[in-house]
Write a protein that holds these residues in place. Sequence first.
Motif, PDB file in Angstrom:
ATOM      1  N   ILE A 132       1.020  -1.205  -0.174  1.00 49.39           N
ATOM      2  CA  ILE A 132       0.423   0.038  -0.906  1.00 49.39           C
ATOM      3  C   ILE A 132       0.631   1.288  -0.366  1.00 49.39           C
ATOM      4  CG2 ILE A 132      -1.804   1.636   1.191  1.00 49.39           C
ATOM      5  CD1 ILE A 132      -3.167  -0.952   2.071  1.00 49.39           C
ATOM      6  N   ALA A 133       2.054   1.619   1.406  1.00 49.40           N
ATOM      7  CA  ALA A 133       2.711   2.784   0.937  1.00 49.40           C
ATOM      8  C   ALA A 133       2.872   3.246  -0.325  1.00 49.40           C
ATOM      9  CB  ALA A 133       3.766   2.331   1.613  1.00 49.40           C
ATOM     10  N   PRO A 134       4.192   2.425  -1.352  1.00 51.27           N
ATOM     11  CA  PRO A 134       4.343   3.363  -2.758  1.00 51.27           C
ATOM     12  C   PRO A 134       3.473   3.982  -2.969  1.00 51.27           C
ATOM     13  CG  PRO A 134       4.976   0.441  -2.196  1.00 51.27           C
ATOM     14  CD  PRO A 134       4.237   0.937  -1.681  1.00 51.27           C
ATOM     15  N   HIS A 135       1.951   3.425  -3.426  1.00 50.43           N
ATOM     16  CA  HIS A 135       1.261   4.448  -4.113  1.00 50.43           C
ATOM     17  C   HIS A 135       0.520   4.729  -3.156  1.00 50.43           C
ATOM     18  CE1 HIS A 135      -0.889   0.580  -3.277  1.00 50.43           C
ATOM     19  NE2 HIS A 135      -1.935   0.972  -3.199  1.00 50.43           N
ATOM     20  N   GLY A 136       0.276   4.145  -2.631  1.00 55.49           N
ATOM     21  CA  GLY A 136      -0.706   5.135  -1.397  1.00 55.49           C
ATOM     22  C   GLY A 136       0.281   6.799  -0.627  1.00 55.49           C
ATOM     23  N   ILE A 137       0.759   6.509  -0.666  1.00 52.64           N
ATOM     24  CA  ILE A 137       1.270   7.952  -0.853  1.00 52.64           C
ATOM     25  C   ILE A 137       0.789   9.537  -1.130  1.00 52.64           C
ATOM     26  CG2 ILE A 137       3.682   8.471  -2.046  1.00 52.64           C
ATOM     27  CD1 ILE A 137       5.497   9.387   0.591  1.00 52.64           C
ATOM     28  N   LEU A 138       0.264   9.230  -2.433  1.00 53.34           N
ATOM     29  CA  LEU A 138      -0.536   9.617  -3.612  1.00 53.34           C
ATOM     30  C   LEU A 138      -1.572   9.747  -3.217  1.00 53.34           C
ATOM     31  CD1 LEU A 138       2.475   9.905  -6.331  1.00 53.34           C
ATOM     32  CD2 LEU A 138       2.441  11.401  -4.893  1.00 53.34           C
ATOM     33  N   GLU A 139      -1.821   8.367  -3.613  1.00 49.35           N
ATOM     34  CA  GLU A 139      -3.419   7.596  -3.754  1.00 49.35           C
ATOM     35  C   GLU A 139      -4.769   8.348  -2.461  1.00 49.35           C
ATOM     36  OE1 GLU A 139      -5.619   3.504  -4.071  1.00 49.35           O
ATOM     37  OE2 GLU A 139      -4.077   4.029  -6.045  1.00 49.35           O
ATOM     38  N   ILE A 140      -4.128   7.756  -1.275  1.00 46.83           N
ATOM     39  CA  ILE A 140      -4.547   8.629  -0.607  1.00 46.83           C
ATOM     40  C   ILE A 140      -4.818  10.221  -0.263  1.00 46.83           C
ATOM     41  CG2 ILE A 140      -5.004   8.480   2.381  1.00 46.83           C
ATOM     42  CD1 ILE A 140      -3.124   4.973   2.187  1.00 46.83           C
ATOM     43  N   PRO A 141      -4.500  10.979  -0.028  1.00 45.57           N
ATOM     44  CA  PRO A 141      -3.955  12.343  -0.110  1.00 45.57           C
ATOM     45  C   PRO A 141      -4.975  12.849  -1.395  1.00 45.57           C
ATOM     46  CG  PRO A 141      -1.128  11.883  -0.043  1.00 45.57           C
ATOM     47  CD  PRO A 141      -2.420  10.370  -0.419  1.00 45.57           C
ATOM     48  N   ALA A 142      -4.984  11.896  -2.386  1.00 45.97           N
ATOM     49  CA  ALA A 142      -6.503  12.538  -3.959  1.00 45.97           C
ATOM     50  C   ALA A 142      -7.518  11.668  -3.462  1.00 45.97           C
ATOM     51  CB  ALA A 142      -5.581  11.444  -4.671  1.00 45.97           C
ATOM     52  N   LEU A 143      -7.646  10.781  -2.540  1.00 45.72           N
ATOM     53  CA  LEU A 143      -8.928  10.929  -1.670  1.00 45.72           C
ATOM     54  C   LEU A 143      -9.121  11.398  -0.797  1.00 45.72           C
ATOM     55  CD1 LEU A 143     -11.157   8.162  -1.458  1.00 45.72           C
ATOM     56  CD2 LEU A 143      -9.198   7.654   0.491  1.00 45.72           C
ATOM     57  N   PHE A 144      -8.508  11.865  -0.262  1.00 43.81           N
ATOM     58  CA  PHE A 144      -9.085  12.720   0.549  1.00 43.81           C
ATOM     59  C   PHE A 144      -9.690  13.841   0.105  1.00 43.81           C
ATOM     60  CE2 PHE A 144      -5.921  11.081   4.332  1.00 43.81           C
ATOM     61  CZ  PHE A 144      -7.090  10.501   3.983  1.00 43.81           C
ATOM     62  N   ILE A 145      -8.141  14.602  -1.187  1.00 36.78           N
ATOM     63  CA  ILE A 145      -8.185  15.437  -1.909  1.00 36.78           C
ATOM     64  C   ILE A 145     -10.838  15.962  -2.214  1.00 36.78           C
ATOM     65  CG2 ILE A 145      -8.090  16.841  -3.100  1.00 36.78           C
ATOM     66  CD1 ILE A 145      -4.892  16.592  -2.980  1.00 36.78           C
ATOM     67  N   ALA A 146     -10.360  14.651  -3.459  1.00 37.46           N
ATOM     68  CA  ALA A 146     -11.687  14.605  -4.148  1.00 37.46           C
ATOM     69  C   ALA A 146     -13.491  14.568  -2.868  1.00 37.46           C
ATOM     70  CB  ALA A 146     -11.662  13.081  -5.077  1.00 37.46           C
ATOM     71  N   CYS A 147     -12.559  13.709  -2.058  1.00 37.57           N
ATOM     72  CA  CYS A 147     -13.504  13.406  -0.913  1.00 37.57           C
ATOM     73  C   CYS A 147     -13.726  14.717  -0.292  1.00 37.57           C
ATOM     74  CB  CYS A 147     -13.806  12.395   0.126  1.00 37.57           C
ATOM     75  SG  CYS A 147     -14.193  10.878  -0.554  1.00 37.57           S
ATOM     76  N   ALA A 148     -13.157  15.505   0.032  1.00 40.03           N
ATOM     77  CA  ALA A 148     -13.228  17.029   0.815  1.00 40.03           C
ATOM     78  C   ALA A 148     -13.950  17.798   0.403  1.00 40.03           C
ATOM     79  CB  ALA A 148     -11.648  17.488   1.066  1.00 40.03           C
ATOM     80  N   TYR A 149     -13.834  18.429  -1.370  1.00 36.31           N
ATOM     81  CA  TYR A 149     -14.018  19.200  -2.234  1.00 36.31           C
ATOM     82  C   TYR A 149     -15.707  18.448  -2.814  1.00 36.31           C
ATOM     83  CZ  TYR A 149     -11.079  22.667  -2.872  1.00 36.31           C
ATOM     84  OH  TYR A 149      -9.728  23.634  -2.958  1.00 36.31           O
ATOM     85  N   GLY A 150     -16.477  16.972  -2.535  1.00 37.80           N
ATOM     86  CA  GLY A 150     -17.733  16.891  -2.300  1.00 37.80           C
ATOM     87  C   GLY A 150     -17.995  16.937  -1.217  1.00 37.80           C
ATOM     88  N   LEU A 151     -17.519  17.445  -0.417  1.00 36.85           N
ATOM     89  CA  LEU A 151     -18.185  17.276   0.557  1.00 36.85           C
ATOM     90  C   LEU A 151     -18.615  18.517   0.900  1.00 36.85           C
ATOM     91  CD1 LEU A 151     -20.023  17.016   3.462  1.00 36.85           C
ATOM     92  CD2 LEU A 151     -17.095  17.034   4.599  1.00 36.85           C
ATOM     93  N   ARG A 152     -17.875  19.808   0.420  1.00 35.07           N
ATOM     94  CA  ARG A 152     -18.132  20.663   0.203  1.00 35.07           C
ATOM     95  C   ARG A 152     -18.946  21.375  -0.578  1.00 35.07           C
ATOM     96  NH1 ARG A 152     -18.926  25.735   1.311  1.00 35.07           N
ATOM     97  NH2 ARG A 152     -18.755  26.977   0.506  1.00 35.07           N
ATOM     98  N   LEU A 153     -19.020  21.078  -2.183  1.00 31.51           N
ATOM     99  CA  LEU A 153     -19.954  20.766  -2.701  1.00 31.51           C
ATOM    100  C   LEU A 153     -21.448  20.753  -2.668  1.00 31.51           C
ATOM    101  CD1 LEU A 153     -18.440  19.249  -6.180  1.00 31.51           C
ATOM    102  CD2 LEU A 153     -19.789  21.563  -5.451  1.00 31.51           C
ATOM    103  N   GLY A 154     -21.570  19.446  -1.457  1.00 35.79           N
ATOM    104  CA  GLY A 154     -22.880  19.509  -0.722  1.00 35.79           C
ATOM    105  C   GLY A 154     -23.230  20.147   0.578  1.00 35.79           C
ATOM    106  N   VAL A 155     -22.722  21.157   1.010  1.00 40.44           N
ATOM    107  CA  VAL A 155     -22.904  21.722   2.059  1.00 40.44           C
ATOM    108  C   VAL A 155     -23.144  22.927   1.602  1.00 40.44           C
ATOM    109  CG1 VAL A 155     -21.512  23.740   3.331  1.00 40.44           C
ATOM    110  CG2 VAL A 155     -21.089  21.070   4.143  1.00 40.44           C
ATOM    111  N   LEU A 156     -22.496  23.743   0.021  1.00 39.04           N
ATOM    112  CA  LEU A 156     -22.968  24.725  -0.776  1.00 39.04           C
ATOM    113  C   LEU A 156     -24.078  25.108  -1.538  1.00 39.04           C
ATOM    114  CD1 LEU A 156     -21.373  27.336  -1.377  1.00 39.04           C
ATOM    115  CD2 LEU A 156     -21.010  25.674  -3.502  1.00 39.04           C
ATOM    116  N   VAL A 157     -25.007  23.030  -1.611  1.00 35.97           N
ATOM    117  CA  VAL A 157     -25.937  23.039  -1.747  1.00 35.97           C
ATOM    118  C   VAL A 157     -26.803  23.001  -1.042  1.00 35.97           C
ATOM    119  CG1 VAL A 157     -26.958  21.363  -3.055  1.00 35.97           C
ATOM    120  CG2 VAL A 157     -25.352  21.060  -4.049  1.00 35.97           C
ATOM    121  N   ILE A 158     -26.404  22.964   0.425  1.00 34.66           N
ATOM    122  CA  ILE A 158     -27.622  22.859   1.622  1.00 34.66           C
ATOM    123  C   ILE A 158     -27.426  24.808   1.546  1.00 34.66           C
ATOM    124  CG2 ILE A 158     -27.535  22.541   4.099  1.00 34.66           C
ATOM    125  CD1 ILE A 158     -26.420  19.712   3.086  1.00 34.66           C
ATOM    126  N   GLN A 159     -26.398  25.261   2.087  1.00 38.98           N
ATOM    127  CA  GLN A 159     -26.835  26.496   1.702  1.00 38.98           C
ATOM    128  C   GLN A 159     -27.031  27.412   0.333  1.00 38.98           C
ATOM    129  OE1 GLN A 159     -22.404  27.706   1.651  1.00 38.98           O
ATOM    130  NE2 GLN A 159     -22.096  27.028   3.947  1.00 38.98           N
TER     131      GLN A 159
END
Length: 199
Positions: free
Chosen positions: A119-146
């Motif tokens: 996991i570690a060799p590719h996860g060092i890039l893939e996991i941050p990408a996952l965090f970024i995608a989900c964080a911005y998806g959540l931000r979009l959701g909050v924006l829709v509610i607003q």
Amino acid sequence: MSLRALLHHFKEMKIYFCIIIGLFILGIVLGANHWNEAIIKEQMKHIQEMASQAKDSEVVEISFFKIIFFNNVKSMVLMVLMGLLFGIMPIISIFTNGLLLGYVGDLQEETWIDLLKGIAPHGILEIPALFIACAYGLRLGVLVIQGIGSVGNDERKMKFKINFIRLSKLMIPLLILLICLLLIAAIIESTISLWLVQS
């Protein structure tokens, strides 16, 4: 907007990153305790099917790369865009990924070095990408509610419009960043990680 503007915007996304990382850690803890194994096993079945497809090809590394890269890009783009449905999809996705990692980690607790190698060799890039995608998806959701909450209030409506336009302009550099991270991660996973696991 540029990549620089996106990176600058990350500072404003701290609360969303904290929520996503918190859900991921919660998923790992619950997964390690085998919580809701039905969901986890369904995810593992999907991963095993992709691995089988790659193994049946003539050049495993190339097939593995294609499957990983295109599947990850599709998943990450969906995580961002499906955030428009009140941020539900990113929350489920990050939590499920945590569950899977915790479950697999617990199964291999005596051989955690093998797990890290895989996991570690590719996860060092893939996991941050996952965090970024989900964080911005959540931000979009909050924006829709607003946006829904701004109906009938001109001041809130104007604020919503400004934030929506600004976030919309960040989508292109966001997708470019995610694709670049996932491209490098897929190359590493289909070569270095695969070699480490097989060895």
